[in-house]
Each structure stands twice: as structure tokens, then as C-alpha cells.
Enzyme design. Sequence first.
Site, PDB file in Angstrom:
ATOM      1  N   LYS A  47      -2.225  -6.748  -8.438  1.00  0.00           N
ATOM      2  CA  LYS A  47      -2.392  -5.459  -9.105  1.00  0.00           C
ATOM      3  C   LYS A  47      -3.029  -5.706 -10.477  1.00  0.00           C
ATOM      4  CE  LYS A  47       0.847  -2.939  -6.425  1.00  0.00           C
ATOM      5  NZ  LYS A  47       0.039  -2.086  -5.542  1.00  0.00           N
ATOM      6  N   HIS A 106      -0.737   0.358   7.756  1.00  0.00           N
ATOM      7  CA  HIS A 106      -1.823   1.334   7.565  1.00  0.00           C
ATOM      8  C   HIS A 106      -3.200   0.665   7.445  1.00  0.00           C
ATOM      9  CE1 HIS A 106      -1.701   0.562   3.208  1.00  0.00           C
ATOM     10  NE2 HIS A 106      -2.875   1.155   3.155  1.00  0.00           N
ATOM     11  N   LYS A 113      -7.704   1.557   9.071  1.00  0.00           N
ATOM     12  CA  LYS A 113      -8.996   1.590   8.370  1.00  0.00           C
ATOM     13  C   LYS A 113     -10.127   1.271   9.349  1.00  0.00           C
ATOM     14  CE  LYS A 113      -6.949  -0.069   4.025  1.00  0.00           C
ATOM     15  NZ  LYS A 113      -6.911   1.106   3.157  1.00  0.00           N
ATOM     16  N   GLU A 152      -6.475  -4.924  -6.523  1.00  0.00           N
ATOM     17  CA  GLU A 152      -6.290  -3.527  -6.922  1.00  0.00           C
ATOM     18  C   GLU A 152      -6.383  -3.413  -8.436  1.00  0.00           C
ATOM     19  OE1 GLU A 152      -3.381  -1.289  -4.258  1.00  0.00           O
ATOM     20  OE2 GLU A 152      -2.353  -3.162  -4.645  1.00  0.00           O
ATOM     21  N   HIS A 163      -0.371  -6.545   5.587  1.00  0.00           N
ATOM     22  CA  HIS A 163      -1.802  -6.242   5.493  1.00  0.00           C
ATOM     23  C   HIS A 163      -2.692  -7.488   5.556  1.00  0.00           C
ATOM     24  CE1 HIS A 163      -0.095  -2.483   4.592  1.00  0.00           C
ATOM     25  NE2 HIS A 163      -0.078  -2.543   3.284  1.00  0.00           N
ATOM     26  N   LYS A 165       6.398   0.364   6.902  1.00  0.00           N
ATOM     27  CA  LYS A 165       6.771  -0.869   6.240  1.00  0.00           C
ATOM     28  C   LYS A 165       7.585  -0.544   4.996  1.00  0.00           C
ATOM     29  CE  LYS A 165       3.756  -2.919   3.299  1.00  0.00           C
ATOM     30  NZ  LYS A 165       3.570  -2.233   2.025  1.00  0.00           N
ATOM     31  N   ASP A 176       5.040  -7.103  -0.259  1.00  0.00           N
ATOM     32  CA  ASP A 176       4.350  -5.819  -0.209  1.00  0.00           C
ATOM     33  C   ASP A 176       3.028  -5.918   0.570  1.00  0.00           C
ATOM     34  OD1 ASP A 176       4.074  -3.095  -0.902  1.00  0.00           O
ATOM     35  OD2 ASP A 176       2.780  -3.594  -2.605  1.00  0.00           O
TER      36      ASP A 176
HETATM   37  C1  BG6 Z   1       0.690  -0.448   0.373  1.00  0.00           C
HETATM   38  C2  BG6 Z   1       1.396  -1.171  -0.745  1.00  0.00           C
HETATM   39  O1  BG6 Z   1       1.223  -0.828   1.616  1.00  0.00           O
HETATM   40  O2  BG6 Z   1      -0.687  -0.762   0.341  1.00  0.00           O
HETATM   41  C3  BG6 Z   1       0.782  -0.782  -2.072  1.00  0.00           C
HETATM   42  O3  BG6 Z   1       2.779  -0.849  -0.719  1.00  0.00           O
HETATM   43  C4  BG6 Z   1      -0.704  -0.995  -2.070  1.00  0.00           C
HETATM   44  O4  BG6 Z   1       1.397  -1.501  -3.136  1.00  0.00           O
HETATM   45  C5  BG6 Z   1      -1.340  -0.358  -0.846  1.00  0.00           C
HETATM   46  O5  BG6 Z   1      -1.238  -0.422  -3.242  1.00  0.00           O
HETATM   47  C6  BG6 Z   1      -2.801  -0.719  -0.723  1.00  0.00           C
HETATM   48  O6  BG6 Z   1      -3.385   0.056   0.274  1.00  0.00           O
HETATM   49  P1  BG6 Z   1      -4.879   0.602   0.166  1.00  0.00           P
HETATM   50  O7  BG6 Z   1      -5.100   1.328   1.443  1.00  0.00           O
HETATM   51  O8  BG6 Z   1      -4.942   1.451  -1.061  1.00  0.00           O
HETATM   52  O9  BG6 Z   1      -5.720  -0.622   0.025  1.00  0.00           O
END
Ligand code: BG6
Length: 504
Positions: free
Chosen positions: A347, A185, A189, A223, A247, A155, A242
Site C-alpha cells: 500500500k 475477486h 477481472k 496500490e 490474489h 475472503k 490480505d
Molecule cells: C482486496 C484487499 O481483497 O483487494 C484490499 O482486501 C485491496 O486491501 C484490494 O486493496 C485490491 O483489489 P483491486 O481490485 O482494487 O486491485
Amino acid sequence: PADDTTMFIFGASGDLVKRLLVPSLYNLDRDGLLDQGMTIVGVDIAEHDDESFRKHLKDFIADKAADKHAEGGGQELDEEHWQDFARRIHYLQGDFTESNVFEQIKGHIEQADSDNALFYCATAPRFFGDIAEGLGKADLMQEGDNRYRRLVVEKPFGHDLESAKALNAQLLEVMKEEQIYRIDHFLGKETVQNILVARFANVLFEPFWNNHYIDHIQITAAETVGVEQRGSFYEKSGAMRDMVPNHLFQLLAMIAIEPPAAFGADALRSEKAKVLGALRPWPRDEVRKNSVRGQYRAGQLNNDDVPGYRDEPNVAEDSNTETYVAMKMMVDNWRWVNVPFYLRTGKRLSARDTEIAICFKPAPYAQFRGTDVERTASNWLIIQIQPNEGMWFDFQAKRPGPELEMDTVKMGFAYKDFFDLPAATGYETLIYDCLTGDQMLFQRVDTIENSWRAVQPFLDAWAEDDSVEGYDAGSEGPQSAHDLLGRDGREWHKIGEVTGPGVA
Ligand code: BG6
């Protein structure tokens, strides 16, 4: 193990490769899942030979493992295993906007024991199209009876509906959908994959999993980190692009899909495409009412002062990029009519917390009149994706004593009480699936386009009015996000608050 192949990684000197891809390949190798003959070829413009590229990777990975070990987690890098693994790694210097590099790749494959090839785009997204075109022109995507050719794309997949469609069209011009692996990704998980098992391997949840019993659903990805060193990327992206069409919508899809008719990549992805296609695209004039756009100001996190977004490196002083988004989405289908899905991500929030909170309707009749709980509290099911992986269920119980009083209590399942979650990056499963040809956890053309379609009205409205509401770093986000639920008579589940049996 997976079949023998050569894996070409475009953008090999970038961050993702040393942080996630190579460590995952190393873990797969440790677990005996890679073919003995498989080689990994880094392709990039930076100057390296095989030895210096291996060293560049090893230095980073060993340092990271040592730091983690010093903090009391994980193992230090096993020197012997690294040496064994590193013999697989090679480097090919070249510019992937030029044809020459694809001819060299061809030469590489001709020398290899196997004709299979996996091409991995770990580059900036602007190169995805060039790479696909280069592979096509050099005839590298032709499959045969005994050979596969696959392309993995990271992505962001497009930056809006139109560009995602254009990119899909460009890829599909030189390869078939079955050859494309669009990575998200989150689907790597364990806790995300477990949503399907929880829903479809138990009889307990499904009867209640609909508008008759569920009041609303909250999906949170909070986050504590800021934009770190990614300011220039993030300025163009923002929290919506993002996190949301990828996600968060994948989490929503896992929660909202119908049971697939078969356990296979296409059956599952067809269900996802349907649900994502049922997301209501808000009319332009309803976007603001149903969404919140925030940006963090300076604040405090874990007793440290942290800067505001506009003071981060490579961020414009007057930037209006959103670092927080909350939205209300409706899934217009039979199962989910009138059940809002509230999504939020941001964030520099008060805690790291990715969770799905399902709020059930109160009991239909307030049986226990005259008690302190006139109206029975709702049952909540909290699916905690990270950290504190597990599932917790809130329900009412009688408090001991002569008077009838109730309290909310919890039942819980914490992963750590039942399973070892192996030290893994989350990419292992995904890479292994690319190597074995399982597209189940990858986005298909229609899931991508349906997701962008639901997000596009927000992007259009914000292009006209890009105002953002400030929130203090370390807080739970902008006030308007609370109002978004407040107007519907609801409240967000508190960020970072998972209590119950087995919580660390
Ligand atoms: C990424 C984003 O795809 O996912 C990031 O670009 C983000 O900004 C991250 O921090 C979060 O992934 P995870 O696995 O840390 O929750």
C-alpha cells in the site's frame, strides 16, 4: 438469464454490499441476465425495513455514480431502472448467530416461486462458521432434483493453514464442495481471465513458457491507497494474508499451470491445485532471506502529504503489521525448475499497478559483437492487469544508421484499442457464475489449502520476529526488496511504468 432464485446476503448493511454486490446485481439486471422472479434478501442485525434498506443502497450508489459522472466517467443512476430493479430487494432483520433467523429464511423460501437459494456471506469472517452451521441445522443446504442451494464465501478464507482447514471442514460437514463458491475477486477481472486465453488460444507463447526460455517472473500488485478506514481489519491481516495466498497466488497459478485437459471448473482447478502444491515451502531459516516485510511511513503521493501507517485510524502506535511484502517463490516442477517467481504487493506505493512481468533469457549467443550491446538485452512480456489493461512485449531492433546499434522497442496490445471494457465492478461475472452454477472462477478446497501451506512458513517466522522495514509513502517500497532481486543479479520492473503503443 440465470434460473429463478432467492439470494440471501448475510451482512447486508456492510460496505461490500453497497459498494460492489448490489451495483453488480444492478448491472446484471440491466443486461437482462437475472430471472424476472429473482429476489434479493439482505440479512443483518441493523434496523431496516424493505423501504429503508432500498433507500440506504440507492443513496450510496446514486451518489457514487453522480461523483463519477462529474469527473467525466460513467452514467448517472437511471432512476427508472433503479425502481424496476429495487422491487427485487427485501430485508430481513436478524442475528445470524441465532437459529431464529434461519427459520425466517426457510419461511421466505417457502413463499418464493422458486426453491433455489444462494446464500452469500458478506460478513466479517468470524461469522462464516456460524452461518454454515445455522444453514445446516435448519436443513437449508439440502439440494433436490429441482433446486439448488449454494453458499458464497468472501475472503479472508481462514487466517492461516490450520484455520482454513478448520473452516473447510466446518463447511463440508453441512454441504458438498460443489455447493461452495469461495470468491477471489481478482478472478472476476477480464485481464486475469485473459491470461488463459492468451496462453492457450495462441500457439505463440506456450513453446517459450518454461525454464528453457524464461529467466524469472515478477508479479506486482502495487496500490497508492493506504489502509483507508479498514485499520482494525488490516491490523490483524497485514499485506501477506490480505493479498498473497489469494490474489497473487491466483495470478501465479494462471501463469504457471499446465494446459487443463478440458475447459471445465474441475480440470482447471486441478491444474491450479497442482501448481500451488508445487510451491516450495521455505524452511524456517530461509524465510527472512527470501522475503521482505515493510510498513509505510509518512510521505508524499501526488504532491499530497499522507500519514504513516501507525498514524492511521484504528492502528496501534507501535504496530508491526506489514503493509508491504516481497517474496521469492520457487515452483518445484518440471516446467519451472530454477525460474524464480518474485511477488510483491504494498500500500501507499508510487503508482497503482497490477502486472505480471515475464523476463525471458537473453539470446544464447551474442551475435552482434562490437556493437554497443555486447550482451543482448532480455525480452520482457508485461501483462498489465490494471490500469492500462493490455500486454506489451519488449524486443531488440536495429537503430537506423550506418553503425549497427540496437534499441529496445515495443509491441503492444491495449484493451481499449480493441474492446470496450464495460463499466463493471468485476463482481458481475462472479455473481452470474454463482447463479448459473459455474465454479471455474472459484477457489476449491485444495487450492485454498495449498496456498496457505506455502504461506505458512512466512507467518510462523514472522510470529517469532515481526520486525518491519519502513518505506516512505509514495516510494517503490523498502530497500531490501531491491536487494532481494539484486542478490540474484536482477531488478524489479519499475512500478507504474508501462510504455508502448496504446498506453494512455
Ligand atoms: C482486496 C484487499 O481483497 O483487494 C484490499 O482486501 C485491496 O486491501 C484490494 O486493496 C485490491 O483489489 P483491486 O481490485 O482494487 O486491485
